[in-house]
Design a protein around this motif. Structure first.
Motif, PDB file in Angstrom:
ATOM      1  N   LEU A 169     -88.884  34.603  62.745  1.00 14.03           N
ATOM      2  CA  LEU A 169     -87.506  33.920  62.998  1.00 14.03           C
ATOM      3  C   LEU A 169     -87.003  33.850  61.561  1.00 14.03           C
ATOM      4  N   ALA A 170     -87.840  32.958  60.627  1.00 16.77           N
ATOM      5  CA  ALA A 170     -87.346  32.919  59.409  1.00 16.77           C
ATOM      6  C   ALA A 170     -87.148  34.139  58.661  1.00 16.77           C
ATOM      7  N   ALA A 171     -87.862  35.291  58.772  1.00 15.48           N
ATOM      8  CA  ALA A 171     -87.548  36.626  58.069  1.00 15.48           C
ATOM      9  C   ALA A 171     -86.402  37.335  58.712  1.00 15.48           C
ATOM     10  N   VAL A 172     -86.092  37.155  59.644  1.00 11.73           N
ATOM     11  CA  VAL A 172     -85.076  37.991  60.254  1.00 11.73           C
ATOM     12  C   VAL A 172     -83.852  37.249  59.866  1.00 11.73           C
ATOM     13  N   LEU A 173     -83.870  35.822  60.026  1.00  8.20           N
ATOM     14  CA  LEU A 173     -82.659  35.181  59.581  1.00  8.20           C
ATOM     15  C   LEU A 173     -82.248  35.170  58.113  1.00  8.20           C
ATOM     16  N   TRP A 174     -83.182  35.414  57.314  1.00  4.52           N
ATOM     17  CA  TRP A 174     -83.075  35.596  55.741  1.00  4.52           C
ATOM     18  C   TRP A 174     -82.450  37.146  55.597  1.00  4.52           C
ATOM     19  N   MET A 175     -83.011  38.072  56.436  1.00  3.29           N
ATOM     20  CA  MET A 175     -82.673  39.701  56.505  1.00  3.29           C
ATOM     21  C   MET A 175     -81.200  39.747  56.682  1.00  3.29           C
ATOM     22  N   VAL A 176     -80.653  38.987  57.802  1.00  7.08           N
ATOM     23  CA  VAL A 176     -79.220  39.076  58.064  1.00  7.08           C
ATOM     24  C   VAL A 176     -78.451  38.563  57.161  1.00  7.08           C
ATOM     25  N   HIS A 177     -78.711  37.737  56.325  1.00  5.58           N
ATOM     26  CA  HIS A 177     -78.008  37.259  55.320  1.00  5.58           C
ATOM     27  C   HIS A 177     -77.966  37.875  53.864  1.00  5.58           C
ATOM     28  N   ARG A 178     -78.771  38.920  53.931  1.00  2.00           N
ATOM     29  CA  ARG A 178     -79.214  39.824  52.765  1.00  2.00           C
ATOM     30  C   ARG A 178     -78.297  41.033  52.753  1.00  2.00           C
ATOM     31  N   PRO A 179     -77.982  41.714  51.542  1.00  2.00           N
ATOM     32  CA  PRO A 179     -77.381  42.900  51.656  1.00  2.00           C
ATOM     33  C   PRO A 179     -77.799  43.974  52.685  1.00  2.00           C
ATOM     34  N   PHE A 180     -79.271  44.070  52.562  1.00  2.00           N
ATOM     35  CA  PHE A 180     -80.013  45.051  53.591  1.00  2.00           C
ATOM     36  C   PHE A 180     -79.806  44.726  55.032  1.00  2.00           C
ATOM     37  N   GLY A 181     -79.634  43.435  55.467  1.00  2.00           N
ATOM     38  CA  GLY A 181     -79.248  43.334  56.828  1.00  2.00           C
ATOM     39  C   GLY A 181     -77.779  43.686  56.943  1.00  2.00           C
ATOM     40  N   LYS A 182     -76.949  43.604  56.043  1.00  2.00           N
ATOM     41  CA  LYS A 182     -75.642  43.720  56.328  1.00  2.00           C
ATOM     42  C   LYS A 182     -75.285  45.220  56.188  1.00  2.00           C
ATOM     43  N   VAL A 183     -76.142  46.146  55.607  1.00  2.00           N
ATOM     44  CA  VAL A 183     -75.932  47.270  55.814  1.00  2.00           C
ATOM     45  C   VAL A 183     -76.416  47.913  57.049  1.00  2.00           C
ATOM     46  N   LEU A 184     -77.471  47.265  57.762  1.00  2.00           N
ATOM     47  CA  LEU A 184     -77.979  47.830  59.126  1.00  2.00           C
ATOM     48  C   LEU A 184     -76.888  47.559  60.105  1.00  2.00           C
ATOM     49  N   ILE A 185     -76.110  46.546  59.758  1.00  2.00           N
ATOM     50  CA  ILE A 185     -74.999  46.105  60.722  1.00  2.00           C
ATOM     51  C   ILE A 185     -74.089  47.186  60.607  1.00  2.00           C
ATOM     52  N   ALA A 186     -73.639  47.445  59.461  1.00  2.00           N
ATOM     53  CA  ALA A 186     -72.655  48.353  59.197  1.00  2.00           C
ATOM     54  C   ALA A 186     -72.892  49.650  59.672  1.00  2.00           C
ATOM     55  N   ILE A 187     -74.252  50.158  59.563  1.00  2.00           N
ATOM     56  CA  ILE A 187     -74.630  51.349  60.309  1.00  2.00           C
ATOM     57  C   ILE A 187     -74.543  51.331  61.863  1.00  2.00           C
ATOM     58  N   ARG A 188     -74.774  50.060  62.569  1.00  2.00           N
ATOM     59  CA  ARG A 188     -74.688  50.035  63.817  1.00  2.00           C
ATOM     60  C   ARG A 188     -73.063  50.033  64.151  1.00  2.00           C
ATOM     61  N   GLU A 189     -72.303  49.288  63.401  1.00  2.00           N
ATOM     62  CA  GLU A 189     -70.892  49.605  63.822  1.00  2.00           C
ATOM     63  C   GLU A 189     -70.174  50.949  63.664  1.00  2.00           C
ATOM     64  N   ASN A 190     -70.236  51.583  62.409  1.00  2.00           N
ATOM     65  CA  ASN A 190     -69.967  52.780  61.933  1.00  2.00           C
ATOM     66  C   ASN A 190     -70.591  53.529  60.960  1.00  2.00           C
TER      67      ASN A 190
END
Length: 314
Positions: free
Chosen positions: A172-193
């Motif tokens: 849980l802590a690892a994923v919470l950290w990930m989504v607030h890091r650039p890596f997680g934000k890029v994954l979300i960007a890939i998901r969206e477009n």
């Protein structure tokens, strides 16, 4: 209160509650919650790929089983202690995830879903084919003496609960950290477009491959922990249903939310548990509830919370 403070309070509060419940719950629910936390860790791994990256996989049972058999076979045949055996399970999961990712990511959309399903089926058939070692559908039991980690007997219900808690809290802590890091934000960007992310200069294939490996490794950790904590390794965990389960848990809880996998796993586990006490047709009850949730909470339980109450919910 800032979004950061709310995030810490919500997720920290959940972990504090789960820790306290380890001392308060009766034996039946104590054992259930330990199992739920391990399976929720599996769903967290799945959510990285599906919820955050937008890749629908139907083959995650392959990674869960890779971790379980990597650990179980190392204990059973190599005589490794649980620590090195857990490491073997993680390595097995990471290697399998890397190999599958390199091949499956050459496809997209429905083709990716089908390819991952075929890889998982190949893994399941491999387990059955080498039944002399894996014991196939019958599986094999890890003895109490084989489940002692650093002097701690993981067959003891209290030790098992807090080991499951430690795994879940780490994931849980690892994923919470990930989504607030650039890596997680890029994954979300890939998901969206995906096309726009590529146009901005990101190596989409590399990020997707990293997501597959991270997702597969966390799923393998859950599989290895499940086999060690509950003392059983069997081919059932490599079957199609264990690829469908994390998808259901994530959809019910809320794809692309940190708490969604836990909420979905908890809800589904107790829905089946309670309905099976009412009728033998318990899957009919579960099916009706799932349809209603799909109709009236299409974004999942945590997704509806994000939509209606707190739009900044990670």
């Amino acid at each position: 209160m800032s979004d950061t403070a709310k995030t810490v309070a919500l997720h920290g509060g959940l972990l504090a509650l789960l820790f306290a419940l380890g001392f308060l719950l009766p034996a039946y629910h104590h054992g259930n919650l330990a199992r739920i936390m391990v399976l929720a860790s599996y769903a967290i791994g799945y959510n990285i790929l599906f919820g955050y990256t937008g890749l629908l996989s139907l083959g995650h049972a392959l990674f869960f089983a890779a971790g379980m058999y990597g650990m179980g076979l190392a204990v059973q045949y190599l005589g490794l202690s649980p620590g090195p055996a857990l490491t073997a399970g993680l390595v097995a999961g990471a290697i399998v995830a890397g190999a599958v990712g390199l091949l499956a990511l050459r496809t997209a959309g429905v083709a990716f879903m089908i390819v991952t399903l075929m890889f998982a089926q190949a893994g399941y058939l491999t387990v059955l084919y080498f039944g002399a070692f894996t014991r196939g559908d019958e599986g094999f039991v890890l003895q109490q003496a084989q489940r002692v980690l650093w002097g701690i007997d993981l067959s003891d219900p209290v030790h098992r609960y807090f080991a499951a808690f430690a795994l879940f809290a780490t994931c849980l802590a690892a994923v919470l950290w990930m989504v607030h890091r650039p890596f997680g934000k890029v994954l979300i960007a890939i998901r969206e477009n995906e096309d726009r992310a590529r146009m901005l200069g990101y190596d989409v294939f590399a990020y997707k491959l990293a997501a597959v490996i991270l997702s597969g490794t966390i799923s393998a950790a859950a599989g290895a922990a499940y086999g060690l904590l509950f003392g059983y390794v069997g081919a059932t965990f490599a079957s199609v249903q264990y690829s469908i389960f994390p998808l259901l848990w994530v959809l019910l809880g809320g794809a692309g939310t940190v708490l969604g996998p836990f909420i979905g796993t908890l809800f589904m586990f107790y829905l089946i548990d309670l309905s099976s006490g009412i009728t033998t047709a318990y899957m009919l009850i579960a099916g009706v509830v799932l349809v209603l949730l799909t109709l009236f909470a299409p974004q999942g339980l945590a997704g509806e919370l994000r939509k209606r109450i707190w739009r900044g919910l990670p």
